[in-house]
Scaffold this motif. Sequence first.
Motif, short mmCIF file in Angstrom:
data_model
loop_
_atom_site.label_atom_id
_atom_site.label_comp_id
_atom_site.label_asym_id
_atom_site.label_seq_id
_atom_site.Cartn_x
_atom_site.Cartn_y
_atom_site.Cartn_z
N ILE A 291 48.73 -32.99 84.90
CA ILE A 291 49.98 -32.57 85.35
C ILE A 291 50.97 -33.66 85.14
N MET A 292 50.57 -34.76 85.59
CA MET A 292 51.23 -36.18 85.38
C MET A 292 51.62 -36.29 83.84
N LYS A 293 50.46 -35.93 83.05
CA LYS A 293 50.81 -36.29 81.59
C LYS A 293 51.56 -35.28 81.04
N ASP A 294 51.67 -34.26 81.32
CA ASP A 294 52.52 -33.20 81.13
C ASP A 294 54.02 -33.45 81.41
N MET A 295 54.16 -33.84 82.84
CA MET A 295 55.50 -34.38 83.46
C MET A 295 56.09 -35.31 82.36
N ALA A 296 55.17 -36.37 82.06
CA ALA A 296 55.83 -37.67 81.33
C ALA A 296 56.02 -37.37 79.88
N ASP A 297 55.12 -36.37 79.37
CA ASP A 297 55.47 -35.75 78.04
C ASP A 297 57.09 -34.95 77.77
N LYS A 298 57.47 -34.43 78.86
CA LYS A 298 58.66 -33.68 78.99
C LYS A 298 59.70 -34.40 79.34
N GLY A 299 59.44 -35.73 79.59
CA GLY A 299 60.44 -36.70 80.06
C GLY A 299 60.91 -36.76 81.57
N PHE A 300 59.92 -36.31 82.28
CA PHE A 300 60.05 -36.34 83.77
C PHE A 300 58.91 -37.43 84.50
#
Length: 574
Positions: A291-300
Amino acid sequence: MADVKVYIKGKLAKKGKALKSKRMQQFNTLKNSKQEVLHELHDHTYEQAIELDDAGAHFEVGTSTGQTPWFEGRRVVELDVLSQNMNCIKCNSWLRLHDIMDEVICGMASLLYIKCSSSLCQYVNTVPTGKRSDNRSFDVNSKAYLAMINAGMGPSHVAKFLSGCNIPPISESTLRDKEKKLTPAIFDAAEASCEREREEEREKSFSTGLEGSFDAGWQKRGSGWNYNSNTGHASLVGVNSGKILNFDVRSKICSVCQFHSGRNETIPSHECNINWTGSSKGMEPDMACSIMKDMADKGFEVGTLHADNDATTQSRLPSTITKKDDKSHVKKNLSSRLYSLSKKYKQLKSAKVIPYIVRCFMYTISKNQGSKDAMEAELASVVPHIFGDHTQCSKSWCTYNKDPAKFRYKHLPNGRALSGESLKEEMENLAKSYIARADRLKNLGSTQANESFNNSVVSFAPKNRFYGGTKALKARVSSAVMQKNEGCGWLSKVNEKASLSPGHLTKLYGLRRDRIRKKTRDLKSTVAFKRKRVSLKYKHVQCEQREAVKEGDTYGEEIELKMLMLKLFHQRGG
């Protein structure tokens, strides 16, 4: 006895297959006939269309094939659709329901074959009982699947409910087919909802990094010593918005793989449901990293994370993320340790004692958030206060110094302090363990919103039923996300994604439920309600303890065997 075989299209086949072939030919003849339904109602238009069918219609032809006659039982009928199609397409004469010749049941809808009442026409018209999409599937079947998820039921429960109402039940294969077609729509709606909430959380955030709470749950109850669930889910909730920012699902089982492996067959190419092969305990930290990686990939970027200490989440996250311990778990662990001590010390068994001690500790921790030194000093004064020493007590929470002669404890037995050097030593060791953690306790977070979401998931996917072998679990967790973010009217948004009518009554019910939930939430947040809840809980515990003393030991581990052994001992003159 050998199976009776007949010829079908020049080939030898079993009689059962011949009957099935005959039914399919009848259905195809009706389907491909030149009859056209004049009025197809559509009260909605969407840019994207999703392909839905009725899984080969799963039809049941009425009296002509020996199945349930059309006049038996009840039917789900859209009156507007039926009324606008009750005229002959040849002579425009009105049709009559008692002239029905046959019926093809398509899930919860039907195609009625009605003969024109005109003696000159006698044409057999096809009349649908509900709206149909562009690919001729009935909308009510798709909505039955979404309603099934919203109610937290499964295909068998839907069949029991409908059959109990004397309505022809929708087949499980139809619902499974709808699951495959509608799960992407539910998941896309949940993703779009999370995207909106991420933007809202960023606008409300006072720092560059978002602050959220994380927790995971399993779809199987843990026994306390064994955790072996095959599926799990996790959520990230924004602290400012209180809504789901991201979520994930893990599964160790695929029903297709399991089916073919059990038959020692080659597993065909399919969209496998398995996305985790590790232990059940390892799901939570893995989903946190995902989840943390996905958030970072989406710019959050997430800067602060509230989480409990039940998993190795922090050690696997980037060092740039600051972790806050969960206040609820701190309180829960403190209560567990005190209840363990109550097995040894009788003074702690009174109904109000342990809750009072927990309140003393948690009030001190909550009051001194951000100040380590002040927290250490006040934590050191809690145990002496409980045992009658008020020299270190703060005037802000201890009233002893106002009138020492009349001071009494409200929640300790007989209004007196606890006693006993052994118990005091145990309590001081407990306090020292929390003083040593003051650096972490001075800045606590909360995962209460995640726990609330986990309860919502349980209502959609109960733990006593397994949905993890197919896409069903993903659809149900996504539905829980939609309800958390959008409220009880989430079905209308999913209908839009699935190119279905939003449903006027569906919207009204969702709005009514949201109003009731808001009213209940506001009531439960009042001080008066909380005090009444604590009072009722105390009365219940007190009543239970009083009755248990009257009845004696009636339940316990191998208590029956102990009673028999004691009885034998007395009979032998022991």
